[in-house]
Design a protein around this motif. Sequence first.
Motif, PDB file in Angstrom:
ATOM      1  N   THR A 159       0.835  -1.208   0.000  1.00 16.61           N
ATOM      2  CA  THR A 159       0.000   0.000   0.000  1.00 16.61           C
ATOM      3  C   THR A 159       0.865   1.251   0.000  1.00 16.61           C
ATOM      4  OG1 THR A 159      -1.749  -1.170   1.198  1.00 16.61           O
ATOM      5  CG2 THR A 159      -1.832   1.236   1.218  1.00 16.61           C
ATOM      6  N   LEU A 160       1.930   1.245   0.793  1.00 23.25           N
ATOM      7  CA  LEU A 160       2.841   2.397   0.832  1.00 23.25           C
ATOM      8  C   LEU A 160       3.501   2.629  -0.519  1.00 23.25           C
ATOM      9  CD1 LEU A 160       4.532   1.795   4.306  1.00 23.25           C
ATOM     10  CD2 LEU A 160       2.959   3.650   3.722  1.00 23.25           C
ATOM     11  N   ALA A 161       3.909   1.537  -1.168  1.00 21.62           N
ATOM     12  CA  ALA A 161       4.541   1.668  -2.482  1.00 21.62           C
ATOM     13  C   ALA A 161       3.526   2.076  -3.546  1.00 21.62           C
ATOM     14  CB  ALA A 161       5.205   0.349  -2.870  1.00 21.62           C
ATOM     15  N   GLN A 162       2.319   1.502  -3.504  1.00 25.45           N
ATOM     16  CA  GLN A 162       1.266   1.825  -4.473  1.00 25.45           C
ATOM     17  C   GLN A 162       0.881   3.298  -4.403  1.00 25.45           C
ATOM     18  OE1 GLN A 162      -2.724   0.821  -3.379  1.00 25.45           O
ATOM     19  NE2 GLN A 162      -3.233   0.041  -5.408  1.00 25.45           N
ATOM     20  N   THR A 163       0.778   3.828  -3.191  1.00 20.04           N
ATOM     21  CA  THR A 163       0.355   5.219  -2.998  1.00 20.04           C
ATOM     22  C   THR A 163       1.538   6.179  -2.978  1.00 20.04           C
ATOM     23  OG1 THR A 163       0.373   4.893  -0.590  1.00 20.04           O
ATOM     24  CG2 THR A 163      -1.714   4.544  -1.737  1.00 20.04           C
ATOM     25  N   ARG A 164       2.734   5.635  -3.218  1.00 23.31           N
ATOM     26  CA  ARG A 164       3.966   6.422  -3.296  1.00 23.31           C
ATOM     27  C   ARG A 164       4.253   7.188  -1.995  1.00 23.31           C
ATOM     28  NH1 ARG A 164       6.353   6.513  -7.973  1.00 23.31           N
ATOM     29  NH2 ARG A 164       7.388   8.520  -7.667  1.00 23.31           N
ATOM     30  N   LYS A 165       3.880   6.577  -0.892  1.00 19.65           N
ATOM     31  CA  LYS A 165       4.296   7.103   0.406  1.00 19.65           C
ATOM     32  C   LYS A 165       5.750   6.711   0.676  1.00 19.65           C
ATOM     33  CE  LYS A 165       0.522   9.158   1.676  1.00 19.65           C
ATOM     34  NZ  LYS A 165       0.473  10.639   1.841  1.00 19.65           N
ATOM     35  N   VAL A 166       6.188   5.651   0.010  1.00 22.07           N
ATOM     36  CA  VAL A 166       7.614   5.323  -0.054  1.00 22.07           C
ATOM     37  C   VAL A 166       7.972   5.206  -1.532  1.00 22.07           C
ATOM     38  CG1 VAL A 166       7.698   4.168   2.192  1.00 22.07           C
ATOM     39  CG2 VAL A 166       7.183   2.830   0.140  1.00 22.07           C
TER      40      VAL A 166
END
Length: 247
Positions: A159-166
């Motif tokens: 989810t973090l990678a998908q939403t570009r939070k990381v």
Amino acid sequence: MKKQENTLAKKYIKDIKSADVWSVFKIIADFVKGFDELGDLGPTVTIFGSARSKSDDVYYKEALKLSSMLANKGFNVMTGGGSGVMEAANRGAKEVGGVESIGLNIDLEFEQTPNPYATKKLNFDYFFSRKVMLVKYSMAYVIFPGGYGTLDELFEALTLAQTRKVIGVKIFVVGVEFYKPLMDFIESKLLHNGMITKKDFELIRVSDDLECICDEIQASLQAQIQVLEDVGLKDSDYYKSLSSLNA
């Protein structure tokens, strides 16, 4: 088991009765502790997996091997600090030496006990604050077979990678046969029904080739360095630590 359940019930009731403001202070303490202790880490890889894997389990052995390989390349290794796959990962890094073997333990009434192979140990009251620390300071996540906790960490990372939070973080899944039914479900249900995109699906790299995983993590260093340059952090200590490892 009954005694364990009673103890957990009493703790839950106590938490409900306690003033919310004191809970806030405990939450803040978790985050401050993590930021203070982990903020100056160099290149780090977080390894997730079951606490119930025994030392003769194939995935325990593979986690031990991978963490040794990563440590030999100069990467710190971070885990949830418990037994099983987490122990194996901390053990591999500690036995190689020259890097940090970080264990972020969680305060539980049963199962979770700190393994003896972490060179840097932190204990957390809350799962969510611990999970932030497990992903915030790492440039790659490697997920071995595990239960609910491991799956939670896998989907949090996705989810973090998908939403570009990381950004620029690699997500590897070890256990091709073990995870095949899950990957089939994600592809046939989530992707097929348009709930995720093909690009989202491709965030997951499923492989049992530890050499390949290690090489891809090494190669991703340059991407991480570029991200730091793009946001103006070329003078940061973290940028310098990545650059020195990439030299």
